[in-house]
Scaffold this motif. Sequence first.
Motif, PDB file in Angstrom:
ATOM      1  N   ALA A  44       0.835  -1.207   0.000  1.00  0.00           N
ATOM      2  CA  ALA A  44       0.000   0.000   0.000  1.00  0.00           C
ATOM      3  C   ALA A  44       0.869   1.255   0.000  1.00  0.00           C
ATOM      4  O   ALA A  44       0.574   2.223  -0.699  1.00  0.00           O
ATOM      5  CB  ALA A  44      -0.937  -0.005   1.203  1.00  0.00           C
ATOM      6  N   ARG A  45       1.947   1.227   0.766  1.00  0.00           N
ATOM      7  CA  ARG A  45       2.863   2.380   0.771  1.00  0.00           C
ATOM      8  C   ARG A  45       3.537   2.550  -0.585  1.00  0.00           C
ATOM      9  O   ARG A  45       3.765   3.672  -1.041  1.00  0.00           O
ATOM     10  CB  ARG A  45       3.899   2.214   1.876  1.00  0.00           C
ATOM     11  CG  ARG A  45       3.356   2.407   3.285  1.00  0.00           C
ATOM     12  CD  ARG A  45       4.489   2.590   4.274  1.00  0.00           C
ATOM     13  NE  ARG A  45       5.343   1.417   4.331  1.00  0.00           N
ATOM     14  CZ  ARG A  45       5.165   0.412   5.177  1.00  0.00           C
ATOM     15  NH1 ARG A  45       4.154   0.449   6.044  1.00  0.00           N
ATOM     16  NH2 ARG A  45       5.983  -0.622   5.176  1.00  0.00           N
ATOM     17  N   ALA A  46       3.859   1.434  -1.242  1.00  0.00           N
ATOM     18  CA  ALA A  46       4.486   1.517  -2.559  1.00  0.00           C
ATOM     19  C   ALA A  46       3.530   2.126  -3.581  1.00  0.00           C
ATOM     20  O   ALA A  46       3.937   2.942  -4.424  1.00  0.00           O
ATOM     21  CB  ALA A  46       4.932   0.127  -3.014  1.00  0.00           C
ATOM     22  N   ASP A  83       1.809  12.145  -9.828  1.00  0.00           N
ATOM     23  CA  ASP A  83       1.389  13.535  -9.694  1.00  0.00           C
ATOM     24  C   ASP A  83       2.545  14.491  -9.976  1.00  0.00           C
ATOM     25  O   ASP A  83       2.363  15.526 -10.628  1.00  0.00           O
ATOM     26  CB  ASP A  83       0.833  13.759  -8.289  1.00  0.00           C
ATOM     27  CG  ASP A  83       0.293  15.166  -8.091  1.00  0.00           C
ATOM     28  OD1 ASP A  83      -0.748  15.490  -8.691  1.00  0.00           O
ATOM     29  OD2 ASP A  83       0.918  15.954  -7.351  1.00  0.00           O
ATOM     30  N   ALA A  84       3.746  14.149  -9.519  1.00  0.00           N
ATOM     31  CA  ALA A  84       4.906  15.003  -9.777  1.00  0.00           C
ATOM     32  C   ALA A  84       5.251  15.041 -11.266  1.00  0.00           C
ATOM     33  O   ALA A  84       5.608  16.096 -11.810  1.00  0.00           O
ATOM     34  CB  ALA A  84       6.106  14.500  -8.970  1.00  0.00           C
ATOM     35  N   LEU A  85       5.124  13.901 -11.945  1.00  0.00           N
ATOM     36  CA  LEU A  85       5.401  13.871 -13.383  1.00  0.00           C
ATOM     37  C   LEU A  85       4.389  14.706 -14.164  1.00  0.00           C
ATOM     38  O   LEU A  85       4.749  15.393 -15.131  1.00  0.00           O
ATOM     39  CB  LEU A  85       5.386  12.425 -13.878  1.00  0.00           C
ATOM     40  CG  LEU A  85       6.577  11.554 -13.461  1.00  0.00           C
ATOM     41  CD1 LEU A  85       6.366  10.123 -13.914  1.00  0.00           C
ATOM     42  CD2 LEU A  85       7.879  12.101 -14.042  1.00  0.00           C
ATOM     43  N   LEU A  86       3.130  14.657 -13.759  1.00  0.00           N
ATOM     44  CA  LEU A  86       2.126  15.469 -14.443  1.00  0.00           C
ATOM     45  C   LEU A  86       2.363  16.960 -14.211  1.00  0.00           C
ATOM     46  O   LEU A  86       2.148  17.765 -15.117  1.00  0.00           O
ATOM     47  CB  LEU A  86       0.730  15.070 -13.966  1.00  0.00           C
ATOM     48  CG  LEU A  86       0.202  13.732 -14.482  1.00  0.00           C
ATOM     49  CD1 LEU A  86      -1.203  13.491 -13.961  1.00  0.00           C
ATOM     50  CD2 LEU A  86       0.212  13.679 -15.998  1.00  0.00           C
ATOM     51  N   ASP A  87       2.814  17.321 -13.022  1.00  0.00           N
ATOM     52  CA  ASP A  87       3.149  18.725 -12.769  1.00  0.00           C
ATOM     53  C   ASP A  87       4.314  19.167 -13.645  1.00  0.00           C
ATOM     54  O   ASP A  87       4.308  20.269 -14.209  1.00  0.00           O
ATOM     55  CB  ASP A  87       3.504  18.920 -11.290  1.00  0.00           C
ATOM     56  CG  ASP A  87       2.287  18.774 -10.391  1.00  0.00           C
ATOM     57  OD1 ASP A  87       1.148  18.883 -10.905  1.00  0.00           O
ATOM     58  OD2 ASP A  87       2.470  18.541  -9.178  1.00  0.00           O
ATOM     59  N   ARG A 147       1.591   6.962  -6.719  1.00  0.00           N
ATOM     60  CA  ARG A 147       0.643   8.063  -6.918  1.00  0.00           C
ATOM     61  C   ARG A 147       1.347   9.414  -6.813  1.00  0.00           C
ATOM     62  O   ARG A 147       1.107  10.321  -7.622  1.00  0.00           O
ATOM     63  CB  ARG A 147      -0.471   7.973  -5.882  1.00  0.00           C
ATOM     64  CG  ARG A 147      -1.452   6.828  -6.084  1.00  0.00           C
ATOM     65  CD  ARG A 147      -2.459   6.795  -4.939  1.00  0.00           C
ATOM     66  NE  ARG A 147      -3.111   8.096  -4.822  1.00  0.00           N
ATOM     67  CZ  ARG A 147      -3.692   8.529  -3.708  1.00  0.00           C
ATOM     68  NH1 ARG A 147      -3.676   7.782  -2.618  1.00  0.00           N
ATOM     69  NH2 ARG A 147      -4.279   9.705  -3.693  1.00  0.00           N
ATOM     70  N   GLU A 148       2.210   9.548  -5.831  1.00  0.00           N
ATOM     71  CA  GLU A 148       2.938  10.808  -5.665  1.00  0.00           C
ATOM     72  C   GLU A 148       3.883  11.050  -6.837  1.00  0.00           C
ATOM     73  O   GLU A 148       4.005  12.189  -7.322  1.00  0.00           O
ATOM     74  CB  GLU A 148       3.707  10.777  -4.344  1.00  0.00           C
ATOM     75  CG  GLU A 148       2.811  10.730  -3.109  1.00  0.00           C
ATOM     76  CD  GLU A 148       3.601  10.559  -1.827  1.00  0.00           C
ATOM     77  OE1 GLU A 148       4.833  10.348  -1.928  1.00  0.00           O
ATOM     78  OE2 GLU A 148       2.998  10.637  -0.732  1.00  0.00           O
ATOM     79  N   GLN A 169      -5.768   2.106  -2.047  1.00  0.00           N
ATOM     80  CA  GLN A 169      -4.735   2.877  -2.733  1.00  0.00           C
ATOM     81  C   GLN A 169      -4.786   2.657  -4.252  1.00  0.00           C
ATOM     82  O   GLN A 169      -4.608   3.599  -5.032  1.00  0.00           O
ATOM     83  CB  GLN A 169      -3.349   2.492  -2.201  1.00  0.00           C
ATOM     84  CG  GLN A 169      -3.069   2.952  -0.788  1.00  0.00           C
ATOM     85  CD  GLN A 169      -3.064   4.459  -0.667  1.00  0.00           C
ATOM     86  OE1 GLN A 169      -2.637   5.177  -1.566  1.00  0.00           O
ATOM     87  NE2 GLN A 169      -3.550   4.954   0.466  1.00  0.00           N
ATOM     88  N   LEU A 170      -5.068   1.433  -4.684  1.00  0.00           N
ATOM     89  CA  LEU A 170      -5.165   1.169  -6.116  1.00  0.00           C
ATOM     90  C   LEU A 170      -6.378   1.861  -6.731  1.00  0.00           C
ATOM     91  O   LEU A 170      -6.301   2.389  -7.856  1.00  0.00           O
ATOM     92  CB  LEU A 170      -5.236  -0.339  -6.355  1.00  0.00           C
ATOM     93  CG  LEU A 170      -3.937  -1.118  -6.136  1.00  0.00           C
ATOM     94  CD1 LEU A 170      -4.187  -2.610  -6.233  1.00  0.00           C
ATOM     95  CD2 LEU A 170      -2.862  -0.694  -7.127  1.00  0.00           C
TER      96      LEU A 170
END
Length: 243
Positions: A74-76, A85-89, A81-82, A194-195
């Motif tokens: 779940a942490r992975a 999100d950073a790549l889309l930014d 996800r993070e 998370q998925l």
Amino acid sequence: MSCISDWEVVIAEQLTAGKAGEDLHEKRPPSIPLTVAPGASAVRAASITAQIRAGPCEVKDVSQRTPCPHSGDARAVRSLREAHDALLDAAALVDQAYGLPLLGSLAANFVHFISALNLMLAVKLRYQVISHGHADLLILISSCWALLHVICVLAVTGVSSAAAAETRQIPRLVHKALLPITDVGTSDAQLREQLQLFSQQVMHQRLCFTAWGFFTIDLTIVLSMVGAVTTYLVIYLQFSATH
């Protein structure tokens, strides 16, 4: 394994005698996670001992199952996800910074390709009076320039389209990862949550590059350019035939 075998005998004796699970909990080694209900039969004891041999994570009975450490998964997924999100930014910043240059580059390559094609047709159809040796050289040079502009357009549109296609693969992979999860235990529930959040994030945040907001840069632009060039050639040939 000798200590485990001896403990299996103890479990069978305790269950057959109908003793409370609390007494058994006090006597069992801490390395063997097992919860035993009082008053179980000898058949139940044999089943539990077979499950001990299979290992704590292989227990098929839900009531006797020991949770496996899925919290790391779940942490992975949250880390993915993070990262997504950073790549889309970062992609949004690239689109904002290079949208206008890309629009100018695509427009310039399209106009230069039309000019080179126009020159080739004029020389080939003898609308321009040029000597035979110079005409072949001019057609060759114009063809090279036209090919160069086509390569430039394909390079820009191909990279953008490939990046967008890779992001479209994420939802399919996420849903494939959701299939084997059985929702048994807190760790499985956390992983499924998370998925599902990752799937919603990908659905609402799509990667695309635009030419300063005028149109999306992908391979469909090539088809539009081919249609425009074909229309231009038809009009050019008809206009030249009338004169």
